[in-house]
Motif scaffolding. Structure first.
Motif, PDB file in Angstrom:
ATOM      1  N   PRO A 114       0.821  -1.216   0.000  1.00  0.00           N
ATOM      2  CA  PRO A 114       0.000   0.000   0.000  1.00  0.00           C
ATOM      3  C   PRO A 114       0.855   1.266   0.000  1.00  0.00           C
ATOM      4  N   LEU A 115       0.188   2.372  -0.363  1.00  0.00           N
ATOM      5  CA  LEU A 115       0.823   3.683  -0.383  1.00  0.00           C
ATOM      6  C   LEU A 115       0.894   4.196   1.066  1.00  0.00           C
ATOM      7  N   PRO A 116       2.127   4.441   1.590  1.00  0.00           N
ATOM      8  CA  PRO A 116       2.201   4.941   2.979  1.00  0.00           C
ATOM      9  C   PRO A 116       1.563   6.322   3.098  1.00  0.00           C
ATOM     10  N   PRO A 117       1.169   6.738   4.307  1.00  0.00           N
ATOM     11  CA  PRO A 117       0.578   8.079   4.483  1.00  0.00           C
ATOM     12  C   PRO A 117       1.569   9.157   4.057  1.00  0.00           C
ATOM     13  N   GLY A 118       1.046  10.202   3.400  1.00  0.00           N
ATOM     14  CA  GLY A 118       1.872  11.344   3.005  1.00  0.00           C
ATOM     15  C   GLY A 118       2.876  11.016   1.910  1.00  0.00           C
ATOM     16  N   ALA A 119       2.673   9.934   1.188  1.00  0.00           N
ATOM     17  CA  ALA A 119       3.646   9.530   0.155  1.00  0.00           C
ATOM     18  C   ALA A 119       3.021   9.573  -1.234  1.00  0.00           C
ATOM     19  N   ALA A 120       3.885   9.443  -2.240  1.00  0.00           N
ATOM     20  CA  ALA A 120       3.434   9.300  -3.639  1.00  0.00           C
ATOM     21  C   ALA A 120       4.185   8.124  -4.241  1.00  0.00           C
ATOM     22  N   TRP A 121       3.737   7.655  -5.405  1.00  0.00           N
ATOM     23  CA  TRP A 121       4.250   6.415  -5.992  1.00  0.00           C
ATOM     24  C   TRP A 121       4.385   6.640  -7.496  1.00  0.00           C
ATOM     25  N   GLU A 122       5.596   6.447  -8.011  1.00  0.00           N
ATOM     26  CA  GLU A 122       5.813   6.664  -9.447  1.00  0.00           C
ATOM     27  C   GLU A 122       5.016   5.635 -10.236  1.00  0.00           C
ATOM     28  N   ILE A 123       4.359   6.071 -11.303  1.00  0.00           N
ATOM     29  CA  ILE A 123       3.448   5.165 -12.019  1.00  0.00           C
ATOM     30  C   ILE A 123       3.486   5.465 -13.514  1.00  0.00           C
ATOM     31  N   MET A 124       3.301   4.406 -14.315  1.00  0.00           N
ATOM     32  CA  MET A 124       3.307   4.572 -15.777  1.00  0.00           C
ATOM     33  C   MET A 124       1.899   4.289 -16.320  1.00  0.00           C
ATOM     34  N   THR A 125       1.628   4.847 -17.493  1.00  0.00           N
ATOM     35  CA  THR A 125       0.334   4.603 -18.149  1.00  0.00           C
ATOM     36  C   THR A 125       0.110   3.096 -18.295  1.00  0.00           C
ATOM     37  N   GLY A 126      -1.064   2.645 -17.862  1.00  0.00           N
ATOM     38  CA  GLY A 126      -1.401   1.224 -17.999  1.00  0.00           C
ATOM     39  C   GLY A 126      -0.983   0.391 -16.805  1.00  0.00           C
ATOM     40  N   ALA A 127      -0.309   0.999 -15.831  1.00  0.00           N
ATOM     41  CA  ALA A 127       0.138   0.232 -14.661  1.00  0.00           C
ATOM     42  C   ALA A 127      -0.947   0.240 -13.584  1.00  0.00           C
ATOM     43  N   PRO A 128      -0.972  -0.822 -12.736  1.00  0.00           N
ATOM     44  CA  PRO A 128      -1.924  -0.829 -11.608  1.00  0.00           C
ATOM     45  C   PRO A 128      -1.493   0.175 -10.548  1.00  0.00           C
ATOM     46  N   ILE A 129      -2.443   0.960 -10.052  1.00  0.00           N
ATOM     47  CA  ILE A 129      -2.059   1.928  -9.013  1.00  0.00           C
ATOM     48  C   ILE A 129      -1.960   1.177  -7.677  1.00  0.00           C
ATOM     49  N   PRO A 130      -1.093   1.623  -6.800  1.00  0.00           N
ATOM     50  CA  PRO A 130      -0.908   0.898  -5.533  1.00  0.00           C
ATOM     51  C   PRO A 130      -2.142   1.022  -4.645  1.00  0.00           C
ATOM     52  N   ALA A 131      -2.327   0.020  -3.799  1.00  0.00           N
ATOM     53  CA  ALA A 131      -3.434   0.055  -2.851  1.00  0.00           C
ATOM     54  C   ALA A 131      -3.360   1.348  -2.054  1.00  0.00           C
ATOM     55  N   ASP A 132      -4.515   1.910  -1.757  1.00  0.00           N
ATOM     56  CA  ASP A 132      -4.690   3.126  -0.938  1.00  0.00           C
ATOM     57  C   ASP A 132      -4.434   4.431  -1.706  1.00  0.00           C
ATOM     58  N   ALA A 133      -3.941   4.371  -2.951  1.00  0.00           N
ATOM     59  CA  ALA A 133      -3.865   5.596  -3.766  1.00  0.00           C
ATOM     60  C   ALA A 133      -5.238   5.805  -4.390  1.00  0.00           C
ATOM     61  N   ASP A 134      -5.633   7.055  -4.614  1.00  0.00           N
ATOM     62  CA  ASP A 134      -6.958   7.290  -5.204  1.00  0.00           C
ATOM     63  C   ASP A 134      -6.913   8.213  -6.414  1.00  0.00           C
ATOM     64  N   ALA A 135      -5.702   8.648  -6.817  1.00  0.00           N
ATOM     65  CA  ALA A 135      -5.600   9.534  -7.987  1.00  0.00           C
ATOM     66  C   ALA A 135      -4.180   9.462  -8.527  1.00  0.00           C
ATOM     67  N   VAL A 136      -4.008   9.994  -9.724  1.00  0.00           N
ATOM     68  CA  VAL A 136      -2.675  10.086 -10.321  1.00  0.00           C
ATOM     69  C   VAL A 136      -2.471  11.529 -10.760  1.00  0.00           C
ATOM     70  N   ILE A 137      -1.336  12.117 -10.356  1.00  0.00           N
ATOM     71  CA  ILE A 137      -1.002  13.453 -10.845  1.00  0.00           C
ATOM     72  C   ILE A 137      -0.044  13.287 -12.021  1.00  0.00           C
ATOM     73  N   MET A 138      -0.250  14.105 -13.037  1.00  0.00           N
ATOM     74  CA  MET A 138       0.508  13.932 -14.281  1.00  0.00           C
ATOM     75  C   MET A 138       1.913  14.481 -14.136  1.00  0.00           C
ATOM     76  N   ILE A 139       2.841  13.773 -14.780  1.00  0.00           N
ATOM     77  CA  ILE A 139       4.255  14.152 -14.678  1.00  0.00           C
ATOM     78  C   ILE A 139       4.490  15.584 -15.164  1.00  0.00           C
ATOM     79  N   GLU A 140       3.630  16.054 -16.068  1.00  0.00           N
ATOM     80  CA  GLU A 140       3.764  17.406 -16.625  1.00  0.00           C
ATOM     81  C   GLU A 140       3.489  18.496 -15.578  1.00  0.00           C
TER      82      GLU A 140
END
Ligand code: AMP
Ligand code: MG
Length: 428
Positions: A91-117
């Motif tokens: 899971p995504l720890p509190p106060g953290a973010a997780w690098e993610i690529m298009t088409g990848a599964p988002i980690p448990a407990d994350a609820d959104a993705v902010i764009m690299i741009e």
């Protein structure tokens, strides 16, 4: 005399009723490789073999986070990374973010993705740049949002197109059950006809309806079966009809007008046909015959029962009449025989070009007209397709037919179509 004939609408409704009966009859099934299934009629439903998407999926390259954290614009510690193809992690720890690529599964407990741009990255931390905001669910498609495991995604009876191929592939179907194409006998009649390969003598013409009807049948999902051309005599027609009774649908071209050598109707009557109509208030194509013939049950491809009948169209021999009547009435019956849940014919709205000659677009009282026309299907934004009549010398004018790509409908109750009018066109 013509007022006793059905109108276009009446004849179309009658044909639709027969097509509905035909659709309920059993249809034979075969397997088709997925890659070869385009244009076939699906004989099984396509169901999702797992949730779609199968995991909550990022639609962007960026950083999975909790939307509430990111929208405060404070730096968030990077706690991991997931590439497309990696299993779900977290899971995504509190106060953290997780690098993610298009088409990848988002980690448990994350609820959104902010764009690299829209982020600032600094020594293993990331923050969303103000004034950007992100809300819950943004850039994420939740597991099962598109479809749930077991959902029916495509019904049986669908004409398979590229989108169905992709959807079936996604569900794991490498081959599909499809309906066997109905066999459509094509019987051209006329003493004046010679084959395309032959040099016509004086007074003879080439048989253009045979290859034209074969092309129309193939396009509409049938298996064309070209019978030898029958000459205009009763015995030849009787023999041909006996052979044709092995088909699923019979198209006869020519010999249905009122002339001395128009012998098709009496031949059909001798063969035991039941007539639905022998003429329709349309132009071209007024002498069209629609009947049902007792089928040769020993070899009919559908069933062992003896009670089955074969739908028969006696198409007027003039090529444009044959084409129009097949599109209007043959296509819906063929679609039903093919197991399709869709039914033709296809009409769309268009605008009659301003320079249209009023006389050419004149109505014929008591007849619905279907005139060869040329539609422009890439109109300016906000405009309907623009349609113009193709000048013609009547329903034998194959050069005019070749310049057309649709038919302009002139209803029987209008006086004349005005240039600029919104009109219906029949699509091939
Ligand atoms: P019919 O319906 O037999 O009276 O024919 C009407 C017109 O269509 C005549 O001019 C025929 O020569 C022509 N025609 C009939 N059958 C064909 C065909 N298979 N190919 C081209 N023209 C045809
Ligand atoms: Mg003839």
């Amino acid at each position: 005399m013509s007022s006793a004939l059905p109108s276009y609408e009446q004849a179309a409704a009658l044909v639709a009723g027969i097509a509905a009966q035909v659709r309920t009859q059993p249809h034979r099934i075969e397997r088709a490789e997925l890659a070869a299934a385009a244009g076939r009629i699906l004989a099984q439903p396509i169901c999702a073999d797992r949730d779609q998407p199968p995991f909550s999926r990022s639609t962007r390259d960026g950083f999975a986070c909790r939307a509430a954290d990111a929208s405060r614009h404070a730096f968030l510690q990077l706690a991991g990374a997931t590439r497309a193809g990696d299993p779900p992690s977290g899971p995504l720890p509190p106060g953290a973010a997780w690098e993610i690529m298009t088409g990848a599964p988002i980690p448990a407990d994350a609820d959104a993705v902010i764009m690299i741009e829209y982020v600032e990255l600094a020594s293993g931390r990331v923050r969303l740049l103000p004034p950007c905001k992100v809300s819950e669910g943004e850039n994420v498609v939740a597991q099962g949002a598109q479809a749930r495991k077991g959902d029916e995604l495509i019904p049986a009876g669908t004409a398979i197109a590229f989108a169905h191929i992709a959807c079936a592939a996604e569900c794991g179907y490498s081959a599909l059950d499809v309906f066997v194409r109905p066999r459509v006998a094509i019987l051209t009649t006329g003493d004046e006809l010679v084959s395309v390969e032959s040099a016509p003598a004086a007074g003879q013409i080439r048989n253009s309806n045979a290859p034209m009807l074969a092309a129309l049948v193939a396009t509409a999902g049938g298996e064309p079966w070209l019978l030898p051309t029958a000459s205009d005599n009763a015995h030849a027609l009787d023999r041909s009809l006996a052979e044709a009774a092995q088909a699923d649908l019979l198209l006869i071209s020519g010999g249905v007008s009122a002339g001395k050598f128009d012998l098709v109707e009496p031949a059909l009557a001798r063969a035991g046909a039941k007539f639905h109509f022998t003429g329709v208030r349309i132009q071209p194509g007024k002498p069209l015959v629609f009947a049902e013939l007792p089928c040769n049950s020993a070899v009919n491809s559908h069933t062992q029962e003896g009670a089955r009948t074969i739908p028969v169209f006696g198409l007027p021999g003039n090529p444009i009449s044959s084409a129009v009547t097949f599109l209007l009435f043959g296509v819906p019956v063929l679609a039903a025989l093919a197991g399709s849940i869709e039914s033709g014919p296809r009409f769309v709205l268009a605008q009659l070009k301003n320079e249209t000659d009023r006389a050419a677009a004149a109505a014929k009282p008591g007849l619905t007209r279907f005139l060869p026309a040329s539609g422009q299907f890439n109109p300016a934004a906000g405009q309907l397709p623009q349609v113009a009549l193709v000048p013609w010398h009547g329903s034998g004018d194959l050069a005019a037919l070749a310049r057309s790509n649709c038919f302009l409908v002139i209803p029987e109750d209008v006086h004349a179509l005005e240039p600029g009018a919104i009109v219906r066109i029949l699509l091939p």
